[in-house]
Design a protein around this motif. Structure first.
Motif, short mmCIF file in Angstrom:
data_model
loop_
_atom_site.label_atom_id
_atom_site.label_comp_id
_atom_site.label_asym_id
_atom_site.label_seq_id
_atom_site.Cartn_x
_atom_site.Cartn_y
_atom_site.Cartn_z
N SER A 85 35.21 51.64 35.02
CA SER A 85 36.34 52.55 35.28
C SER A 85 37.69 51.91 34.93
CB SER A 85 36.34 52.97 36.76
OG SER A 85 36.50 51.82 37.57
N ARG A 86 37.74 50.58 34.88
CA ARG A 86 39.00 49.88 34.60
C ARG A 86 39.41 49.96 33.12
NH1 ARG A 86 42.58 49.12 36.26
NH2 ARG A 86 43.14 46.93 36.37
N ILE A 87 38.51 50.49 32.26
CA ILE A 87 38.92 50.65 30.86
C ILE A 87 39.01 52.14 30.49
CG2 ILE A 87 38.25 48.38 30.00
CD1 ILE A 87 35.61 49.56 29.04
N HIS A 111 37.83 37.53 37.50
CA HIS A 111 38.14 36.89 38.80
C HIS A 111 38.48 37.89 39.90
CE1 HIS A 111 42.79 36.84 38.77
NE2 HIS A 111 42.39 37.69 37.84
N HIS A 112 38.18 39.18 39.71
CA HIS A 112 38.41 40.14 40.79
C HIS A 112 37.23 40.13 41.76
CE1 HIS A 112 41.20 41.63 37.71
NE2 HIS A 112 41.90 42.05 38.74
N PRO A 113 37.48 40.36 43.05
CA PRO A 113 36.34 40.42 43.98
C PRO A 113 35.52 41.70 43.77
CG PRO A 113 38.42 40.86 45.12
CD PRO A 113 38.78 40.51 43.71
N VAL A 150 49.88 59.50 38.86
CA VAL A 150 50.85 58.53 39.38
C VAL A 150 50.14 57.18 39.47
CG1 VAL A 150 52.32 57.88 41.33
CG2 VAL A 150 52.08 60.30 40.68
N LYS A 151 50.68 56.19 38.77
CA LYS A 151 50.09 54.84 38.82
C LYS A 151 50.72 54.12 40.01
CE LYS A 151 48.43 50.81 37.35
NZ LYS A 151 47.99 50.40 38.68
N ILE A 152 49.88 53.45 40.78
CA ILE A 152 50.39 52.78 41.97
C ILE A 152 50.06 51.29 41.93
CG2 ILE A 152 50.49 52.87 44.49
CD1 ILE A 152 49.00 55.59 44.29
N SER A 153 51.04 50.47 42.27
CA SER A 153 50.81 49.03 42.42
C SER A 153 51.10 48.64 43.86
CB SER A 153 51.77 48.23 41.52
OG SER A 153 51.35 48.29 40.19
N PHE A 154 50.25 47.80 44.41
CA PHE A 154 50.47 47.28 45.77
C PHE A 154 50.53 45.76 45.75
CE2 PHE A 154 48.00 51.25 46.61
CZ PHE A 154 48.95 51.91 47.36
N ARG A 155 51.42 45.19 46.55
CA ARG A 155 51.43 43.76 46.80
C ARG A 155 51.54 43.58 48.31
NH1 ARG A 155 50.30 44.37 42.32
NH2 ARG A 155 51.16 43.38 40.45
N SER A 156 50.86 42.56 48.83
CA SER A 156 50.88 42.39 50.29
C SER A 156 50.93 40.92 50.67
CB SER A 156 49.61 43.01 50.88
OG SER A 156 48.48 42.23 50.55
N GLY A 206 41.46 52.95 43.99
CA GLY A 206 41.80 51.73 43.26
C GLY A 206 41.07 50.51 43.77
N GLY A 207 41.69 49.37 43.62
CA GLY A 207 41.10 48.10 44.02
C GLY A 207 41.92 46.96 43.48
N GLY A 208 41.33 45.79 43.41
CA GLY A 208 42.05 44.62 42.90
C GLY A 208 41.83 43.43 43.80
N HIS A 209 42.85 42.62 43.96
CA HIS A 209 42.76 41.42 44.81
C HIS A 209 43.27 41.74 46.21
CE1 HIS A 209 42.12 39.07 41.15
NE2 HIS A 209 43.14 39.72 40.63
N PHE A 210 43.03 40.82 47.14
CA PHE A 210 43.47 41.02 48.52
C PHE A 210 44.98 41.30 48.59
CE2 PHE A 210 44.58 39.87 52.85
CZ PHE A 210 43.51 40.33 53.58
N ASN A 211 45.77 40.51 47.88
CA ASN A 211 47.24 40.65 47.95
C ASN A 211 47.87 41.34 46.74
OD1 ASN A 211 47.13 37.51 49.54
ND2 ASN A 211 47.80 39.38 50.55
N ALA A 212 47.08 41.74 45.77
CA ALA A 212 47.64 42.42 44.58
C ALA A 212 46.62 43.43 44.11
CB ALA A 212 47.94 41.42 43.47
N ALA A 213 46.94 44.70 44.29
CA ALA A 213 45.97 45.72 43.93
C ALA A 213 46.68 46.90 43.27
CB ALA A 213 45.21 46.18 45.17
N GLY A 214 45.89 47.82 42.77
CA GLY A 214 46.47 48.99 42.14
C GLY A 214 45.58 50.19 42.36
N GLY A 215 46.12 51.35 42.10
CA GLY A 215 45.35 52.56 42.23
C GLY A 215 46.06 53.69 41.53
P1 5GP Z 1 49.01 45.88 38.89
O1 5GP Z 1 49.69 46.32 40.14
O2 5GP Z 1 49.65 44.65 38.32
O3 5GP Z 1 48.78 46.96 37.90
O4 5GP Z 1 47.56 45.44 39.33
C1 5GP Z 1 47.34 44.52 40.36
C2 5GP Z 1 45.87 44.19 40.45
O5 5GP Z 1 45.13 45.33 40.82
C3 5GP Z 1 45.28 43.70 39.14
O6 5GP Z 1 44.41 42.66 39.43
C4 5GP Z 1 44.56 44.89 38.58
O7 5GP Z 1 43.47 44.53 37.84
C5 5GP Z 1 44.17 45.67 39.84
N1 5GP Z 1 44.31 47.11 39.60
C6 5GP Z 1 45.40 47.77 39.16
N2 5GP Z 1 45.17 49.09 39.05
C7 5GP Z 1 43.90 49.29 39.44
C8 5GP Z 1 43.06 50.45 39.57
O8 5GP Z 1 43.45 51.58 39.28
N3 5GP Z 1 41.79 50.23 40.01
C9 5GP Z 1 41.33 48.99 40.35
N4 5GP Z 1 40.06 48.87 40.78
N5 5GP Z 1 42.08 47.89 40.24
C10 5GP Z 1 43.35 48.02 39.81
#
Ligand code: 5GP
Ligand code: MN
Length: 341
Positions: free
Chosen positions: A102-104, A123-125, A284-290, A306-315
């Motif tokens: 789904s990430r591509i 390196h993503h969980p 709407v693209k969302i970025s999270f940092r925690s 979405g998903g990603g790392h514990f402190n850096a994720a997106g959705g």
């Molecule tokens: P960024 O906020 O820089 O786009 O993404 C932060 C982290 O979350 C990156 O490691 C990225 O691969 C992951 N990420 C961003 N968007 C998505 C998403 O829509 N789905 C998932 N599973 N991971 C995401």
């Protein structure tokens, strides 16, 4: 860092040694780590006399356009036919910096049917099963670039790493760790950086190209985002910025222009979660940092597909920008109440 099962390294080496036409794929909206790993690897493979194409699902940010080989990167959504042919003709596909098809995005459909052997280096969980035939997943790595370099050394391929490839790999480590300010407490990361420096990379030039090469418009967009758009909610535990298409247009938005904006709200005292909402054409693209134990990836997975790392994720969200922000406020309260934040 450890690739726990050494046989994975042997399979990686064997597959690379026995392939001539390779395709390397970073994730959608590739960042420094994804494109750095893809181009680092393609440079190495080309030096080994192989054909190596990098196919990115969509456009990459301009601040990465100094990387060696970047002009040959094929953008899938603009060259679907050519990409499909390259994949069909290849004898090995390597996915870097993602762990679910789904990430591509749309490009994932190609691999639902394709039977070419696939390797994933990431390196993503929580890797999704069956993303690739060989899944090299090391979540403790700072970046896929660090993992890739470690993997190449373990596979006896360190001598094939050119200075140009080392520059790409360095860029990935720097961008994924905020210039070694987070996810970078393992000594091994620094040993790898030292090794890359020994290979002759121009560290200062790379920082200049990535971090100090902003357009005037981008700096003004950042000023607008921080000065006018940033809001605090939930007793100041969270802060967010929402940018509409009209605002982005006003500042001549280019891919990569909002990179790093989401980090800034996290610099506010007491803020545990920062969010950036960017209105795209159809979503709407969302970025999270925690910080402080707030699981950004679980939050994003639970409410924003979405998903990603514990402190850096997106959705992402298919609601309008305003509706997405309203929903964010509601679900954040729910999540904080349920989890004691
Ligand atoms: P960024 O906020 O820089 O786009 O993404 C932060 C982290 O979350 C990156 O490691 C990225 O691969 C992951 N990420 C961003 N968007 C998505 C998403 O829509 N789905 C998932 N599973 N991971 C995401
Ligand atoms: Mn990464």
């Amino acid at each position: 860092m450890n690739i726990k099962d050494k046989s994975l390294v042997d399979v990686f080496k064997n597959k690379v040694d026995n392939s001539q036409k390779l395709v390397i794929v970073p994730h959608n909206n590739p960042d420094g780590d994804a494109l750095g790993a893809a181009l680092g690897l393609s440079n190495i493979l080309r030096n080994m006399g192989k054909e190596a194409a990098v196919i990115s699902p969509n456009e990459f940010p301009e601040f990465l356009n100094w990387m060696h080989g970047v002009n040959e990167v094929i953008i899938y959504d603009k060259n679907v036919k050519k990409s499909k042919k390259l994949i069909a003709d290849s004898d090995l596909v390597i996915f870097v910096d993602f762990n679910a098809l789904s990430r591509i995005k749309l490009m994932g459909q190609v691999f639902e049917k394709d039977t070419t052997y696939r390797i994933m280096v990431d390196h993503h969980p929580f890797p999704e099963a069956n993303t690739a035939d060989l899944q090299i997943s090391v979540p403790e790595a700072s970046s896929t670039c660090e993992l890739l370099f470690h993997l190449l050394c373990e596979a006896g391929m360190r001598d094939d790493v050119s200075k140009e490839a080392a520059e790409c790999i360095y860029a990935g480590i720097m961008t994924d760790t905020g210039s070694l300010s987070y996810n970078s407490s393992r000594p091994e990361t620094y040993l790898i950086v030292a090794d890359l420096l020994r290979m002759g990379i121009d560290k200062d030039r790379i920082h200049q190209m990535i971090f100090h090469n902003n357009s005037f418009d981008r700096m003004r967009l950042l000023g607008h985002a921080l000065g006018t758009k940033m809001q605090r909610i939930e007793d100041n535990k969270a802060a967010f910025i929402a940018l509409s298409q009209a605002e982005l247009k006003q500042f001549n938005f280019k891919p990569g222009d909002t990179e790093g904006f989401v980090n800034q709200a996290l610099w506010i005292e007491g803020v545990k979660l920062s969010a950036l909402f960017t209105e795209k054409k159809d979503l709407v693209k969302i970025s999270f940092r925690s910080r402080a134990g707030f699981p950004a990836n679980t939050f994003s997975e639970t409410y924003f597909n979405g998903g990603g790392h514990f402190n850096a994720a997106g959705g992402e969200s298919r609601l309008s920008l305003d509706e997405t922000v309203e929903r964010f406020k509601v679900v954040l309260k729910e999540f904080c109440d349920a989890n004691g934040f």
